[in-house]
Design a protein around this motif. Structure first.
Motif, PDB file in Angstrom:
ATOM      1  N   GLY A   1     -14.241  37.095  -2.181  1.00 35.85           N
ATOM      2  CA  GLY A   1     -13.943  38.389  -1.591  1.00 35.85           C
ATOM      3  C   GLY A   1     -12.525  38.837  -1.828  1.00 35.85           C
ATOM      4  O   GLY A   1     -12.136  39.928  -1.396  1.00 35.85           O
ATOM      5  N   GLY A   2     -11.700  37.996  -2.480  1.00 36.70           N
ATOM      6  CA  GLY A   2     -10.345  38.398  -2.825  1.00 36.70           C
ATOM      7  C   GLY A   2      -9.295  38.078  -1.809  1.00 36.70           C
ATOM      8  O   GLY A   2      -8.130  38.457  -1.981  1.00 36.70           O
ATOM      9  N   GLY A   3      -9.634  37.370  -0.739  1.00 37.29           N
ATOM     10  CA  GLY A   3      -8.627  36.978   0.240  1.00 37.29           C
ATOM     11  C   GLY A   3      -7.849  35.764  -0.207  1.00 37.29           C
ATOM     12  O   GLY A   3      -8.178  35.113  -1.214  1.00 37.29           O
ATOM     13  N   LEU A   4      -6.784  35.461   0.535  1.00 40.89           N
ATOM     14  CA  LEU A   4      -5.964  34.281   0.272  1.00 40.89           C
ATOM     15  C   LEU A   4      -5.942  33.388   1.506  1.00 40.89           C
ATOM     16  O   LEU A   4      -6.075  33.866   2.637  1.00 40.89           O
ATOM     17  CB  LEU A   4      -4.528  34.689  -0.078  1.00 40.89           C
ATOM     18  N   GLU A   5      -5.751  32.104   1.278  1.00 38.78           N
ATOM     19  CA  GLU A   5      -5.584  31.155   2.374  1.00 38.78           C
ATOM     20  C   GLU A   5      -4.403  30.250   2.056  1.00 38.78           C
ATOM     21  O   GLU A   5      -4.322  29.691   0.958  1.00 38.78           O
ATOM     22  CB  GLU A   5      -6.842  30.319   2.573  1.00 38.78           C
ATOM     23  N   LEU A   6      -3.499  30.115   3.015  1.00 33.43           N
ATOM     24  CA  LEU A   6      -2.336  29.242   2.878  1.00 33.43           C
ATOM     25  C   LEU A   6      -2.418  28.170   3.940  1.00 33.43           C
ATOM     26  O   LEU A   6      -2.537  28.477   5.134  1.00 33.43           O
ATOM     27  CB  LEU A   6      -1.041  30.053   3.042  1.00 33.43           C
ATOM     28  N   GLN A   7      -2.359  26.908   3.509  1.00 36.15           N
ATOM     29  CA  GLN A   7      -2.447  25.820   4.481  1.00 36.15           C
ATOM     30  C   GLN A   7      -1.655  24.612   3.991  1.00 36.15           C
ATOM     31  O   GLN A   7      -1.510  24.404   2.789  1.00 36.15           O
ATOM     32  CB  GLN A   7      -3.899  25.426   4.723  1.00 36.15           C
ATOM     33  N   PRO A   8      -1.115  23.836   4.942  1.00 41.24           N
ATOM     34  CA  PRO A   8      -0.361  22.647   4.543  1.00 41.24           C
ATOM     35  C   PRO A   8      -1.282  21.611   3.921  1.00 41.24           C
ATOM     36  O   PRO A   8      -2.440  21.486   4.302  1.00 41.24           O
ATOM     37  CB  PRO A   8       0.233  22.152   5.863  1.00 41.24           C
ATOM     38  N   LEU A   9      -0.751  20.868   2.954  1.00 38.48           N
ATOM     39  CA  LEU A   9      -1.553  19.849   2.280  1.00 38.48           C
ATOM     40  C   LEU A   9      -1.538  18.519   3.023  1.00 38.48           C
ATOM     41  O   LEU A   9      -2.432  17.700   2.839  1.00 38.48           O
ATOM     42  CB  LEU A   9      -1.057  19.639   0.850  1.00 38.48           C
ATOM     43  N   ARG A  10      -0.524  18.295   3.837  1.00 34.13           N
ATOM     44  CA  ARG A  10      -0.440  17.030   4.575  1.00 34.13           C
ATOM     45  C   ARG A  10      -0.186  17.321   6.042  1.00 34.13           C
ATOM     46  O   ARG A  10       0.721  18.078   6.390  1.00 34.13           O
ATOM     47  CB  ARG A  10       0.678  16.148   4.017  1.00 34.13           C
ATOM     48  N   GLY A  11      -0.984  16.689   6.902  1.00 39.60           N
ATOM     49  CA  GLY A  11      -0.780  16.808   8.337  1.00 39.60           C
ATOM     50  C   GLY A  11      -1.163  18.183   8.871  1.00 39.60           C
ATOM     51  O   GLY A  11      -1.627  19.066   8.157  1.00 39.60           O
ATOM     52  N   ALA A  12      -0.967  18.339  10.163  1.00 38.79           N
ATOM     53  CA  ALA A  12      -1.248  19.619  10.805  1.00 38.79           C
ATOM     54  C   ALA A  12      -0.110  20.587  10.538  1.00 38.79           C
ATOM     55  O   ALA A  12       1.028  20.188  10.287  1.00 38.79           O
ATOM     56  CB  ALA A  12      -1.434  19.415  12.314  1.00 38.79           C
TER      57      ALA A  12
ATOM     58  N   ARG B   1       0.862  25.178   9.961  1.00 40.13           N
ATOM     59  CA  ARG B   1       0.524  26.584  10.106  1.00 40.13           C
ATOM     60  C   ARG B   1      -0.353  27.040   8.942  1.00 40.13           C
ATOM     61  O   ARG B   1       0.131  27.203   7.823  1.00 40.13           O
ATOM     62  CB  ARG B   1       1.797  27.417  10.170  1.00 40.13           C
ATOM     63  N   ALA B   2      -1.619  27.237   9.239  1.00 40.09           N
ATOM     64  CA  ALA B   2      -2.573  27.685   8.227  1.00 40.09           C
ATOM     65  C   ALA B   2      -3.093  29.055   8.620  1.00 40.09           C
ATOM     66  O   ALA B   2      -3.345  29.319   9.793  1.00 40.09           O
ATOM     67  CB  ALA B   2      -3.723  26.693   8.103  1.00 40.09           C
ATOM     68  N   SER B   3      -3.261  29.922   7.628  1.00 39.35           N
ATOM     69  CA  SER B   3      -3.771  31.267   7.891  1.00 39.35           C
ATOM     70  C   SER B   3      -4.492  31.799   6.666  1.00 39.35           C
ATOM     71  O   SER B   3      -4.212  31.404   5.534  1.00 39.35           O
ATOM     72  CB  SER B   3      -2.630  32.234   8.253  1.00 39.35           C
ATOM     73  N   ARG B   4      -5.423  32.717   6.947  1.00 36.14           N
ATOM     74  CA  ARG B   4      -6.054  33.503   5.898  1.00 36.14           C
ATOM     75  C   ARG B   4      -5.401  34.883   5.856  1.00 36.14           C
ATOM     76  O   ARG B   4      -4.898  35.365   6.876  1.00 36.14           O
ATOM     77  CB  ARG B   4      -7.556  33.637   6.156  1.00 36.14           C
ATOM     78  N   PHE B   5      -5.433  35.525   4.699  1.00 37.42           N
ATOM     79  CA  PHE B   5      -4.761  36.813   4.513  1.00 37.42           C
ATOM     80  C   PHE B   5      -5.682  37.781   3.791  1.00 37.42           C
ATOM     81  O   PHE B   5      -6.475  37.379   2.933  1.00 37.42           O
ATOM     82  CB  PHE B   5      -3.471  36.641   3.690  1.00 37.42           C
ATOM     83  N   GLN B   6      -5.550  39.057   4.158  1.00 37.34           N
ATOM     84  CA  GLN B   6      -6.267  40.096   3.424  1.00 37.34           C
ATOM     85  C   GLN B   6      -5.265  41.082   2.826  1.00 37.34           C
ATOM     86  O   GLN B   6      -4.185  41.312   3.388  1.00 37.34           O
ATOM     87  CB  GLN B   6      -7.260  40.830   4.318  1.00 37.34           C
ATOM     88  N   ALA B   7      -5.645  41.658   1.697  1.00 37.55           N
ATOM     89  CA  ALA B   7      -4.742  42.533   0.954  1.00 37.55           C
ATOM     90  C   ALA B   7      -4.579  43.883   1.635  1.00 37.55           C
ATOM     91  O   ALA B   7      -5.519  44.414   2.231  1.00 37.55           O
ATOM     92  CB  ALA B   7      -5.263  42.728  -0.460  1.00 37.55           C
ATOM     93  N   ARG B   8      -3.362  44.441   1.514  1.00 37.72           N
ATOM     94  CA  ARG B   8      -3.080  45.808   1.925  1.00 37.72           C
ATOM     95  C   ARG B   8      -2.967  46.686   0.678  1.00 37.72           C
ATOM     96  O   ARG B   8      -2.668  46.201  -0.413  1.00 37.72           O
ATOM     97  CB  ARG B   8      -1.756  45.876   2.692  1.00 37.72           C
ATOM     98  N   PRO B   9      -3.151  47.986   0.831  1.00 39.53           N
ATOM     99  CA  PRO B   9      -3.016  48.877  -0.331  1.00 39.53           C
ATOM    100  C   PRO B   9      -1.643  48.857  -0.979  1.00 39.53           C
ATOM    101  O   PRO B   9      -1.511  49.143  -2.173  1.00 39.53           O
ATOM    102  CB  PRO B   9      -3.329  50.263   0.260  1.00 39.53           C
ATOM    103  N   ASP B  10      -0.595  48.498  -0.187  1.00 36.15           N
ATOM    104  CA  ASP B  10       0.762  48.526  -0.741  1.00 36.15           C
ATOM    105  C   ASP B  10       1.128  47.245  -1.486  1.00 36.15           C
ATOM    106  O   ASP B  10       2.272  47.064  -1.905  1.00 36.15           O
ATOM    107  CB  ASP B  10       1.786  48.792   0.361  1.00 36.15           C
ATOM    108  N   GLY B  11       0.167  46.344  -1.665  1.00 39.27           N
ATOM    109  CA  GLY B  11       0.430  45.119  -2.401  1.00 39.27           C
ATOM    110  C   GLY B  11       0.840  43.942  -1.541  1.00 39.27           C
ATOM    111  O   GLY B  11       0.993  42.830  -2.058  1.00 39.27           O
TER     112      GLY B  11
END
Length: 459
Positions: A377-388, A390-400
């Protein structure tokens, strides 16, 4: 495939055993239950003290405070249409209530500080005509806690929300409910008044196996807090809507908003959190959403799990006795654990955005490594690779830029910062800088990077 073919025989027997045990040990005249999964009713069952007269999915029971979830949906519809904002004080739309400082959001989540019950006689067992005005519902001291400070369940609060719906729609709460929720969802067996076939309400003596009929009063102004009668079939339709949304009633993002906690858990006997017209409880490693309900002569519970795609309803016609909330949770757990949901097959993306693909992979916040993934669907997800972390999913805005959807970065802005030559310098997430290498010397990092770089023991 019939409903009896959806679940394995062992699962069906476990469900029936749980319902039979609840009816017997809970000493209730009858108990009816049903489970939904994969878009259809997977099982239903009932037990009754009257041989040959077991209720079924078409038998109405009174559902008490499950009515509140319907009222909350009507209010969210008003918000989605731009007729109100959830942060509006009640006074803006419904003046003169002596509770006007409380916001719509606080009323939905029971954090407005209003009293739990009405003044005067026991409202569930007296005709609604004894409370003809909102002042009779609220009393001389509507607020018993500061608004917005704590969760305190309030039946009068939902009376105010029902009156708000009537004011903005110019029609009765019952008619708006029928037109905007019940008809679109095909819930023709959910009504403000009992419609045959329906169960009668009973009180069972705590120390003897004898029963006493309970009155079924019309609640008047209190109707939006607990008036409705419904069936297991109708309530499972409602559960499917609450899990997925339905554009004819309320979009998916708005029902998801209803499911999010709106107030801190109440100390003491409150064992979960409350969203906007929905209760949430933890059962093992899963979150159950829905609502419980009771009125003299009746008990009701609806729970659903979005992750498992399972919902369960239990209805009983006793004032007290069977723990229907626990039973409904048990039925859901029996199905979800015995026959786990089969995941959809993995499929590659239909097309590739090369610029987004180039952003994926490891990024460093200081020395902590994170992974940026491209989602379907074109979203992004950022999450730590080790341990607990701050992880979040992101959706695009028209301004980039990108907007965080959940977790620590919900609502925060992710920007891709480029160097003069157009290459990616770093990611800026709410002012935090993520670079391709730990403290990348070529990136613009606040505070700079020591020119001598990394070093070993010999400083």
């Amino acid at each position: 495939m019939t409903s009896s073919d959806i679940l394995l025989p062992g699962t069906r027997r476990a469900l029936l055993h749980r319902v039979a045990t609840a009816q017997s040990e809970g000493r209730t005249p009858s108990l009816v239950a049903a489970v939904r999964r994969d878009g259809q009713i997977a099982w239903s069952g009932a037990r009754s003290c009257l041989d040959g007269h077991e209720p079924d999915g078409d038998t109405q029971y009174r559902i008490g405070s499950l009515t509140k979830t319907f009222t909350a949906v009507l209010v969210l519809r008003l918000r989605d249409e731009g007729l109100l904002d959830l942060d509006d004080p009640l006074e803006k739309h419904l003046p003169g209530t002596d509770a006007g400082q409380v916001t719509v959001f606080q009323l939905l989540g029971h954090s407005g500080g209003l009293g739990a019950e009405t003044p005067g006689p026991w409202w569930e067992r007296t005709p609604g005509t004894t409370r003809p005005e909102l002042s009779d519902v609220l009393g001389e001291r509507p607020a018993i806690h500061p608004s917005g400070h704590r969760h305190h369940y309030s039946n009068p609060g939902y009376t105010l929300l029902g009156s708000l719906v009537e004011k903005l729609r110019g029609d009765s709460w019952a008619e708006v409910l029928r037109r905007e929720i019940l008809e679109p969802l095909g819930m023709d067996r959910t009504t403000p008044q009992a419609s045959a076939p329906h169960a009668g309400g009973w009180a069972v003596h705590p120390w003897a196996d004898v029963m006493l009929p309970e009155p079924a009063e019309d609640l008047g102004l209190m109707a939006p807090a607990g008036q409705l009668w419904s069936t297991t079939t109708d309530l499972l339709r409602f559960a499917a809507f609450l899990a997925q949304g339905d554009e004819r009633v309320l979009r998916a993002s708005s029902v998801e908003e209803m499911r999010a906690p709106a107030a801190p858990a109440e100390a003491g006997d409150w064992g979960g959190t409350y969203g906007l017209g929905l209760q949430a409880v933890r059962r093992g490693n899963r979150t159950l959403l829905g609502h419980t309900g009771s009125l003299p002569g009746f008990l009701a519970t609806l729970w659903f799990s979005v992750e498992d795609d399972v919902a369960a309803v239990v209805l009983s016609n006793a004032t007290s006795g069977p723990p229907v909330g626990t039973v409904a949770a048990d039925l859901l757990q029996i199905v979800a654990d015995a026959e786990p949901r089969i995941p959809d097959p993995w499929r590659p993306l239909p097309e590739v955005d090369e610029e987004l693909l180039a952003l994926t992979g490891p990024w460093y916040w200081g020395t902590q490594v994170h992974a940026l993934k491209l989602l379907a669907g074109g979203g992004l997800e950022l999450q730590p690779l080790r341990g607990a972390g701050r992880a979040s999913r992101f959706q695009a805005r028209p301004d980039g830029t990108w907007t965080g959807l959940n977790g620590y970065y919900a609502g925060e802005t992710l920007r891709v910062v480029r160097a003069d030559d157009g290459t990616v310098d770093h990611l800026d997430l709410g002012s935090f800088v993520f670079t391709r290498e730990p403290y990348d010397r070529s990136a613009a990092i606040p505070g700079g990077v020591d020119e001598n770089g990394w070093r070993g023991l010999a400083l």
